[in-house]
Design a protein around this motif. Structure first.
Motif, PDB file in Angstrom:
ATOM      1  N   ILE A  30      16.680 -43.604 -23.053  1.00  0.00           N
ATOM      2  CA  ILE A  30      16.522 -43.563 -21.569  1.00  0.00           C
ATOM      3  C   ILE A  30      15.524 -44.438 -21.014  1.00  0.00           C
ATOM      4  O   ILE A  30      15.411 -44.381 -19.830  1.00  0.00           O
ATOM      5  CB  ILE A  30      16.889 -42.074 -21.155  1.00  0.00           C
ATOM      6  CG1 ILE A  30      17.411 -41.951 -19.844  1.00  0.00           C
ATOM      7  CG2 ILE A  30      15.439 -41.368 -21.399  1.00  0.00           C
ATOM      8  CD1 ILE A  30      18.947 -42.013 -19.574  1.00  0.00           C
ATOM      9  N   HIS A  31      14.593 -44.522 -21.810  1.00  0.00           N
ATOM     10  CA  HIS A  31      13.152 -45.140 -21.370  1.00  0.00           C
ATOM     11  C   HIS A  31      12.639 -46.264 -21.899  1.00  0.00           C
ATOM     12  O   HIS A  31      11.862 -46.123 -22.908  1.00  0.00           O
ATOM     13  CB  HIS A  31      12.332 -43.833 -21.268  1.00  0.00           C
ATOM     14  CG  HIS A  31      11.128 -43.956 -20.418  1.00  0.00           C
ATOM     15  ND1 HIS A  31      10.584 -43.019 -19.565  1.00  0.00           N
ATOM     16  CD2 HIS A  31      10.407 -45.003 -20.284  1.00  0.00           C
ATOM     17  CE1 HIS A  31       9.724 -43.358 -18.977  1.00  0.00           C
ATOM     18  NE2 HIS A  31       9.213 -44.537 -19.278  1.00  0.00           N
ATOM     19  N   THR A  32      13.061 -47.497 -21.620  1.00  0.00           N
ATOM     20  CA  THR A  32      12.357 -48.656 -22.003  1.00  0.00           C
ATOM     21  C   THR A  32      11.835 -49.610 -20.832  1.00  0.00           C
ATOM     22  O   THR A  32      12.462 -49.716 -19.861  1.00  0.00           O
ATOM     23  CB  THR A  32      13.209 -49.455 -23.159  1.00  0.00           C
ATOM     24  OG1 THR A  32      14.579 -50.505 -22.082  1.00  0.00           O
ATOM     25  CG2 THR A  32      13.884 -48.589 -23.871  1.00  0.00           C
ATOM     26  N   HIS A  33      10.864 -50.358 -21.240  1.00  0.00           N
ATOM     27  CA  HIS A  33      10.261 -51.100 -20.004  1.00  0.00           C
ATOM     28  C   HIS A  33      10.634 -52.645 -20.301  1.00  0.00           C
ATOM     29  O   HIS A  33      10.596 -53.188 -21.214  1.00  0.00           O
ATOM     30  CB  HIS A  33       8.824 -50.763 -20.149  1.00  0.00           C
ATOM     31  CG  HIS A  33       8.317 -49.521 -19.329  1.00  0.00           C
ATOM     32  ND1 HIS A  33       7.976 -49.409 -18.262  1.00  0.00           N
ATOM     33  CD2 HIS A  33       8.222 -48.276 -19.996  1.00  0.00           C
ATOM     34  CE1 HIS A  33       7.706 -48.146 -17.815  1.00  0.00           C
ATOM     35  NE2 HIS A  33       7.974 -47.513 -19.046  1.00  0.00           N
ATOM     36  N   ALA A  34      10.696 -53.152 -19.051  1.00  0.00           N
ATOM     37  CA  ALA A  34      10.811 -54.799 -19.034  1.00  0.00           C
ATOM     38  C   ALA A  34       9.294 -55.085 -18.352  1.00  0.00           C
ATOM     39  O   ALA A  34       8.897 -54.744 -17.171  1.00  0.00           O
ATOM     40  CB  ALA A  34      11.839 -55.074 -17.747  1.00  0.00           C
ATOM     41  N   PHE A  93      17.046 -45.366 -10.694  1.00  0.00           N
ATOM     42  CA  PHE A  93      15.569 -46.097 -10.250  1.00  0.00           C
ATOM     43  C   PHE A  93      14.529 -45.440 -10.745  1.00  0.00           C
ATOM     44  O   PHE A  93      14.101 -44.023 -10.911  1.00  0.00           O
ATOM     45  CB  PHE A  93      15.518 -45.978  -8.901  1.00  0.00           C
ATOM     46  CG  PHE A  93      16.477 -46.834  -8.140  1.00  0.00           C
ATOM     47  CD1 PHE A  93      16.335 -48.180  -7.651  1.00  0.00           C
ATOM     48  CD2 PHE A  93      18.079 -46.352  -7.970  1.00  0.00           C
ATOM     49  CE1 PHE A  93      17.226 -48.939  -6.978  1.00  0.00           C
ATOM     50  CE2 PHE A  93      18.890 -47.252  -7.419  1.00  0.00           C
ATOM     51  CZ  PHE A  93      18.561 -48.553  -6.841  1.00  0.00           C
ATOM     52  N   LYS A  94      13.286 -46.236 -11.337  1.00  0.00           N
ATOM     53  CA  LYS A  94      12.101 -45.678 -12.232  1.00  0.00           C
ATOM     54  C   LYS A  94      11.084 -45.680 -10.913  1.00  0.00           C
ATOM     55  O   LYS A  94      10.975 -46.609 -10.378  1.00  0.00           O
ATOM     56  CB  LYS A  94      11.949 -46.477 -13.095  1.00  0.00           C
ATOM     57  CG  LYS A  94      10.289 -46.677 -13.507  1.00  0.00           C
ATOM     58  CD  LYS A  94      10.072 -45.568 -14.336  1.00  0.00           C
ATOM     59  CE  LYS A  94       8.737 -45.928 -14.900  1.00  0.00           C
ATOM     60  NZ  LYS A  94       8.424 -45.015 -15.856  1.00  0.00           N
ATOM     61  N   PHE A  95      10.444 -44.372 -10.953  1.00  0.00           N
ATOM     62  CA  PHE A  95       9.203 -44.390 -10.104  1.00  0.00           C
ATOM     63  C   PHE A  95       7.999 -43.905 -10.888  1.00  0.00           C
ATOM     64  O   PHE A  95       8.218 -43.513 -11.925  1.00  0.00           O
ATOM     65  CB  PHE A  95       9.598 -43.127  -9.034  1.00  0.00           C
ATOM     66  CG  PHE A  95      10.404 -43.326  -8.223  1.00  0.00           C
ATOM     67  CD1 PHE A  95      10.102 -44.327  -6.923  1.00  0.00           C
ATOM     68  CD2 PHE A  95      11.783 -43.221  -8.324  1.00  0.00           C
ATOM     69  CE1 PHE A  95      11.294 -44.432  -5.902  1.00  0.00           C
ATOM     70  CE2 PHE A  95      12.896 -43.349  -7.222  1.00  0.00           C
ATOM     71  CZ  PHE A  95      12.532 -44.037  -6.220  1.00  0.00           C
ATOM     72  N   ALA A 107       9.975 -37.658 -16.543  1.00  0.00           N
ATOM     73  CA  ALA A 107       9.546 -38.662 -17.844  1.00  0.00           C
ATOM     74  C   ALA A 107       8.344 -37.896 -18.626  1.00  0.00           C
ATOM     75  O   ALA A 107       7.383 -37.731 -17.952  1.00  0.00           O
ATOM     76  CB  ALA A 107       9.470 -40.240 -17.704  1.00  0.00           C
ATOM     77  N   HIS A 108       8.615 -37.795 -20.323  1.00  0.00           N
ATOM     78  CA  HIS A 108       7.403 -37.554 -20.898  1.00  0.00           C
ATOM     79  C   HIS A 108       6.940 -36.249 -20.963  1.00  0.00           C
ATOM     80  O   HIS A 108       7.518 -35.309 -19.990  1.00  0.00           O
ATOM     81  CB  HIS A 108       6.145 -38.475 -20.405  1.00  0.00           C
ATOM     82  CG  HIS A 108       6.285 -39.901 -20.040  1.00  0.00           C
ATOM     83  ND1 HIS A 108       7.038 -40.815 -20.878  1.00  0.00           N
ATOM     84  CD2 HIS A 108       5.702 -40.425 -18.938  1.00  0.00           C
ATOM     85  CE1 HIS A 108       6.885 -41.866 -20.249  1.00  0.00           C
ATOM     86  NE2 HIS A 108       6.376 -41.970 -19.200  1.00  0.00           N
ATOM     87  N   PRO A 109       6.400 -35.971 -22.097  1.00  0.00           N
ATOM     88  CA  PRO A 109       5.810 -34.445 -22.039  1.00  0.00           C
ATOM     89  C   PRO A 109       4.897 -34.054 -21.031  1.00  0.00           C
ATOM     90  O   PRO A 109       4.293 -32.874 -21.199  1.00  0.00           O
ATOM     91  CB  PRO A 109       5.104 -34.424 -23.442  1.00  0.00           C
ATOM     92  CG  PRO A 109       5.816 -35.506 -24.203  1.00  0.00           C
ATOM     93  CD  PRO A 109       5.965 -36.762 -23.202  1.00  0.00           C
ATOM     94  N   SER A 167      11.865 -43.779 -25.664  1.00  0.00           N
ATOM     95  CA  SER A 167      10.805 -44.196 -26.581  1.00  0.00           C
ATOM     96  C   SER A 167       9.625 -44.442 -25.847  1.00  0.00           C
ATOM     97  O   SER A 167       8.549 -44.201 -25.839  1.00  0.00           O
ATOM     98  CB  SER A 167      11.142 -45.301 -27.389  1.00  0.00           C
ATOM     99  OG  SER A 167      11.526 -46.373 -26.397  1.00  0.00           O
ATOM    100  N   ASP A 168       9.984 -45.195 -24.624  1.00  0.00           N
ATOM    101  CA  ASP A 168       8.623 -45.937 -23.856  1.00  0.00           C
ATOM    102  C   ASP A 168       8.469 -47.151 -24.430  1.00  0.00           C
ATOM    103  O   ASP A 168       7.282 -47.713 -24.258  1.00  0.00           O
ATOM    104  CB  ASP A 168       7.446 -45.123 -23.665  1.00  0.00           C
ATOM    105  CG  ASP A 168       6.739 -45.292 -22.405  1.00  0.00           C
ATOM    106  OD1 ASP A 168       7.105 -45.871 -21.540  1.00  0.00           O
ATOM    107  OD2 ASP A 168       5.654 -44.592 -22.172  1.00  0.00           O
ATOM    108  N   TRP A 169       9.359 -47.798 -24.920  1.00  0.00           N
ATOM    109  CA  TRP A 169       9.214 -49.302 -25.335  1.00  0.00           C
ATOM    110  C   TRP A 169       8.950 -50.011 -24.350  1.00  0.00           C
ATOM    111  O   TRP A 169       9.171 -49.932 -23.267  1.00  0.00           O
ATOM    112  CB  TRP A 169      10.666 -49.689 -25.930  1.00  0.00           C
ATOM    113  CG  TRP A 169      10.934 -51.249 -26.065  1.00  0.00           C
ATOM    114  CD1 TRP A 169      11.204 -52.256 -25.044  1.00  0.00           C
ATOM    115  CD2 TRP A 169      10.677 -51.767 -27.198  1.00  0.00           C
ATOM    116  NE1 TRP A 169      11.382 -53.415 -25.671  1.00  0.00           N
ATOM    117  CE2 TRP A 169      10.899 -53.165 -26.996  1.00  0.00           C
ATOM    118  CE3 TRP A 169      10.455 -51.518 -28.565  1.00  0.00           C
ATOM    119  CZ2 TRP A 169      11.004 -54.369 -28.006  1.00  0.00           C
ATOM    120  CZ3 TRP A 169      10.291 -52.457 -29.768  1.00  0.00           C
ATOM    121  CH2 TRP A 169      10.686 -53.728 -29.234  1.00  0.00           C
TER     122      TRP A 169
HETATM  123 ZN   LIG Z   1       7.284 -45.376 -18.759  1.00  0.00          ZN
END
Ligand SMILES: [Zn+2]
Length: 291
Positions: free
Chosen positions: A11-15, A127-129, A201-203, A253-255
């Motif tokens: 659910i979490h990969t970055h461009a 949408f990512k914030f 997102a994230h711990p 992942s946070d790729w």
């Molecule tokens: Zn991220």
């Protein structure tokens, strides 16, 4: 995207790569600082994957991915990666990739208008914030016109929470303020926009318990487990993932900061229960994204 053909959904990969021109001054140093924090050699050498590289990588592994840029033009001065470009490449790889977009809430009503267009014309699903990178409190009323548009269009929001690699170890932390990323501010957003799905997102370190509390109390709040190797998950996160929040935890992942290979192999070694694993890896995302 047919989830039945895939082993998991990230659910979490970055461009991360800017398009349509050279990188801005200082962008390489910014990325190198983050690469050092995450011990990610590719980032340190300026060898970040393009969106198409990312699609190829995930297809090889039969893992679906949600991808997004981060618009932090106001706070960092770096030009943003075009949302339309990310959505276009995602559409060309729709067997494996779903596009989210990113709009700095500082863009106000123009941002709300952009959000509607991205959902209607480009198939953007969320949408990512990044409150620290964008320099705003998630419950700031200035962001509300944008949330209203997102809620009305039936899209999802994903907020960075907790500690960040952005600016880590750099002079003055590159002027990044950690306070904005306390997940407790999402409680207001969840109450004011009860029909908008929110992913924390994230711990969330050092506010793990705040995130668990908000996700337990508000039906529209989920947690993604990205950005950390599962090796370092706090015991209370594992405990909630196994019990109260087993239908609200999501694999991410946070790729490219963390690869799904590393995340998944460390996930094997956690105390997450056998019957909960498929929920986290795929089934919770299936329900959330109505796939
Ligand atoms: Zn991220």
């Amino acid at each position: 995207m047919n989830l039945d053909d895939l082993i998991a959904l990230d659910i979490h990969t970055h461009a991360e790569e800017p398009c349509c021109g050279p990188r801005d001054d200082g962008y390489d140093e910014f990325q190198a600082g983050m690469a050092k924090y995450f011990k990610n050699p590719a980032g340190a050498e300026g060898m970040l994957p393009t969106v198409q590289d990312t699609a190829n990588y995930f297809r090889e592994r039969r893992i679906g991915c949600v991808i997004f840029p981060v618009d932090s033009e106001r706070e960092t001065g770096f030009r943003r990666y075009s949302n339309e470009e990310v959505a276009r490449i995602a559409a060309e790889n729709s067997d494996i990739m779903l596009p989210f977009a990113s709009i700095d809430p500082a863009k106000g009503r123009a941002g709300a208008r952009e959000a509607r267009r991205l959902v209607r014309e480009f198939g953007v699903r969320g949408f990512k914030f990044h409150p620290t990178l964008q320099g705003f409190y998630p419950n700031d009323r200035a962001a509300y016109p944008l949330y209203e548009a997102i809620e009305e269009e039936g899209a999802i929001t994903l907020f960075h929470t907790g500690q960040t690699g952005v600016g880590a170890g750099m002079r003055g932390g590159m002027n990044m303020r950690l306070k904005y990323s306390n997940p407790m501010y999402l409680d207001d957003v969840a109450a004011d926009f009860p029909d908008m799905k929110i992913i924390a997102a994230h711990p969330s370190f050092p506010w793990q318990e705040e995130a668990l509390s908000v996700a337990t109390h508000k039906p529209n709040v989920y947690i993604d487990m990205s950005g950390w190797s599962p090796k370092y998950f706090p015991p209370i996160l594992v405990q909630y993932a196994n019990t109260l929040l087993k239908h609200k935890m999501l694999f991410g992942s946070d790729w490219p900061a963390i690869t799904p290979d590393r995340w998944l192999s460390d996930f094997e070694k956690t105390e997450i229960r056998e019957e909960v694993r498929p929920l986290i890896l795929k089934e919770n995302a299936r329900r959330l994204l109505a796939l």
